[in-house]
Design a protein around this motif. Structure first.
Motif, PDB file in Angstrom:
ATOM      1  N   THR A  50       0.859  -1.181   0.000  1.00 49.99           N
ATOM      2  CA  THR A  50       0.000   0.000   0.000  1.00 49.99           C
ATOM      3  C   THR A  50       0.896   1.233   0.000  1.00 49.99           C
ATOM      4  OG1 THR A  50      -0.059   0.189   2.411  1.00 49.99           O
ATOM      5  CG2 THR A  50      -1.705  -1.250   1.372  1.00 49.99           C
ATOM      6  N   PRO A  51       0.358   2.400  -0.356  1.00 53.74           N
ATOM      7  CA  PRO A  51       1.191   3.615  -0.303  1.00 53.74           C
ATOM      8  C   PRO A  51       1.825   3.827   1.063  1.00 53.74           C
ATOM      9  CG  PRO A  51      -0.824   4.059  -1.515  1.00 53.74           C
ATOM     10  CD  PRO A  51      -0.967   2.677  -0.946  1.00 53.74           C
ATOM     11  N   GLU A  52       1.126   3.446   2.126  1.00 55.21           N
ATOM     12  CA  GLU A  52       1.668   3.641   3.472  1.00 55.21           C
ATOM     13  C   GLU A  52       2.873   2.749   3.737  1.00 55.21           C
ATOM     14  OE1 GLU A  52       0.266   3.343   8.171  1.00 55.21           O
ATOM     15  OE2 GLU A  52      -1.134   2.886   6.552  1.00 55.21           O
ATOM     16  N   ASN A  53       2.768   1.430   3.435  1.00 51.68           N
ATOM     17  CA  ASN A  53       3.922   0.589   3.750  1.00 51.68           C
ATOM     18  C   ASN A  53       5.032   0.702   2.722  1.00 51.68           C
ATOM     19  OD1 ASN A  53       3.070  -1.295   1.689  1.00 51.68           O
ATOM     20  ND2 ASN A  53       1.725  -2.276   3.194  1.00 51.68           N
ATOM     21  N   VAL A  54       4.726   1.208   1.527  1.00 55.58           N
ATOM     22  CA  VAL A  54       5.798   1.470   0.560  1.00 55.58           C
ATOM     23  C   VAL A  54       6.726   2.556   1.075  1.00 55.58           C
ATOM     24  CG1 VAL A  54       6.262   2.537  -1.680  1.00 55.58           C
ATOM     25  CG2 VAL A  54       4.665   0.612  -1.519  1.00 55.58           C
ATOM     26  N   ARG A  55       6.174   3.552   1.771  1.00 54.51           N
ATOM     27  CA  ARG A  55       7.001   4.663   2.270  1.00 54.51           C
ATOM     28  C   ARG A  55       8.043   4.183   3.278  1.00 54.51           C
ATOM     29  NH1 ARG A  55       2.055   7.537   1.813  1.00 54.51           N
ATOM     30  NH2 ARG A  55       1.449   7.021   3.949  1.00 54.51           N
ATOM     31  N   GLY A  56       7.761   3.131   4.012  1.00 61.34           N
ATOM     32  CA  GLY A  56       8.722   2.651   4.999  1.00 61.34           C
ATOM     33  C   GLY A  56       9.585   1.508   4.517  1.00 61.34           C
ATOM     34  N   LEU A  57       9.475   1.146   3.246  1.00 61.07           N
ATOM     35  CA  LEU A  57      10.186  -0.020   2.730  1.00 61.07           C
ATOM     36  C   LEU A  57      11.651   0.309   2.461  1.00 61.07           C
ATOM     37  CD1 LEU A  57       9.671  -2.971   1.797  1.00 61.07           C
ATOM     38  CD2 LEU A  57       9.358  -2.061  -0.508  1.00 61.07           C
TER      39      LEU A  57
END
Length: 385
Positions: free
Chosen positions: A64-71
């Motif tokens: 998701t856009p949210e977990n992509v940011r922390g990847l």
């Protein structure tokens, strides 16, 4: 701090063969496949699919856009690598449109490397708890047409997001790994199909399970009663049964019966897809979580095995909202269509393999979101739909 599997997703091809039909064509009693080996269906791989497209498809389902940011990192664990130098994770990252500041690597140790990737990912998250790691276990198991290993072929990918405060499985601190130099299964650089000593490999698998489980019990003081279920690497489903029975033997108490029932639940999806090599253990985990009698707080044991050989036993605690963070495997399997044995054989022989020539595949019949369109100037050409 809890670290473990936050989300899981599975992808395979949209085609399969019935192993009863394959048995008929090969002049074999169908029970040898469905009971003796423990397989019902097997994924069929068109030439437009490989570990990159399957891995990207699985990963797309959980990102998701949210977990992509922390990847921070993508690790692809595979023994079906497409290049001896360039990591398949780089291709996956490109297809997914991820940031160039994401680390990309590939791991190899037969079927075991998916577990190694998870353990390495846990270390990265421990150093930077605000970051997450995408682990993809993707493989295409090939032994050749009309060979003894043909019934244990398969294909697919399991993608897992490893993070702090996970939603699926919090991995416990103690794990036991065990390795020995044995020649039970291998694939030389010049070969597209694996070489295997099946009976020897089964015996090594069972020995490694017993050795790692015993050491784990010695280090933790835990007994079989402490596990709601044990998940096995399942190159074919009968393999897990043989290993479990080697420990349970003649036991018929409640603990033994529970472990047998949970093993059956963990085998459901593998029976329909076949051997995923690095992904088999984790498809088994998804199968147990979606088909077994599992509740939050349960402790699960996991036995990972890779020929050559490496084994590991570790454990994890099921989290409260695990069911919401698994892709719908039943739906994906129901959407597949059956192909005939002659069509399966044609597709098997149409794989890109190790040929150096330029080739262009017809991708119109493949509805997957990512496809292998061919090869030009020794470079694989991938397309995102």
């Amino acid at each position: 701090m809890k670290i473990g599997i936050d989300k899981m997703a599975f992808a395979s091809t949209d085609q399969y063969i019935e192993l009863t039909e394959l048995a008929e064509k090969r002049g074999v009693d169908p029970n040898k496949y469905t009971i003796g080996i423990g397989q019902d269906r097997q994924a069929v791989v068109p030439p437009t699919q490989d570990i990159v497209t399957l891995g990207a498809q699985a990963a797309q389902k959980l990102l998701t856009p949210e977990n992509v940011r922390g990847l921070s990192t993508i690790i692809v664990a595979t023994e079906s690598g497409i290049d001896n130098s360039k990591a398949s994770a780089i291709y996956v990252k490109h297809l997914l449109g991820l940031d160039d500041y994401v680390r990309t690597i590939e791991l190899k140790e037969a079927c075991y490397s998916g577990t190694a990737a998870i353990q390495f990912a846990r270390g990265l998250v421990a150093l930077n708890p605000q970051e997450s790691v995408l682990v993809i276990a993707a493989d295409i198991a090939r032994y050749g047409l009309n060979t003894s290993g043909e019934v244990t072929q398969g294909a697919g990918a399991v993608a897992m997001l490893i993070s702090a405060n996970p939603h699926v499985l919090a991995i416990e601190a103690t794990s036991v790994s065990y390795s020995r130099d044995v020649m039970d299964f291998w694939r030389p650089l010049y070969a597209t199909e694996a070489l295997v000593d099946g009976k020897y490999s089964t015996n090594v698998y069972i020995d490694f399970f017993k050795n790692t489980l015993t050491r784990y019990q010695q280090r933790t003081g835990r007994q079989l009663a402490d596990f709601a279920g044990i998940v096995f690497h399942l190159p074919f489903t009968k393999m897990g049964k043989k290993a479990l029975e080697a420990v349970l033997q003649d036991r018929t108490d409640d603990v033994a019966n529970r472990l047998r029932e949970q093993l059956t639940a963990s085998q459901v999806y593998c029976r329909q897809v076949g051997n995923l090599y690095t992904g088999s253990l984790y498809l088994g985990l998804m199968s147990l979580l979606q088909n077994g009698q599992i509740k939050p707080g349960d402790r699960l044991g996991l036995f990972s095995y890779g020929s050559g050989a490496e084994g590991e036993f570790y454990s994890g605690i099921v989290q409260s909202d695990f069911a919401k963070n698994l892709s719908d495997v039943d739906h994906d399997l129901a959407e597949r269509h059956q192909v005939s044995v002659p069509e399966y054989e044609r597709l098997f022989n149409s794989q890109l393999g190790m040929q150096a020539a330029d080739i262009q595949f017809d991708t119109q019949a493949d509805n997957a979101p990512f496809v292998l369109a061919g090869q030009k100037n020794h470079q694989r050409i991938y397309q995102r739909r």
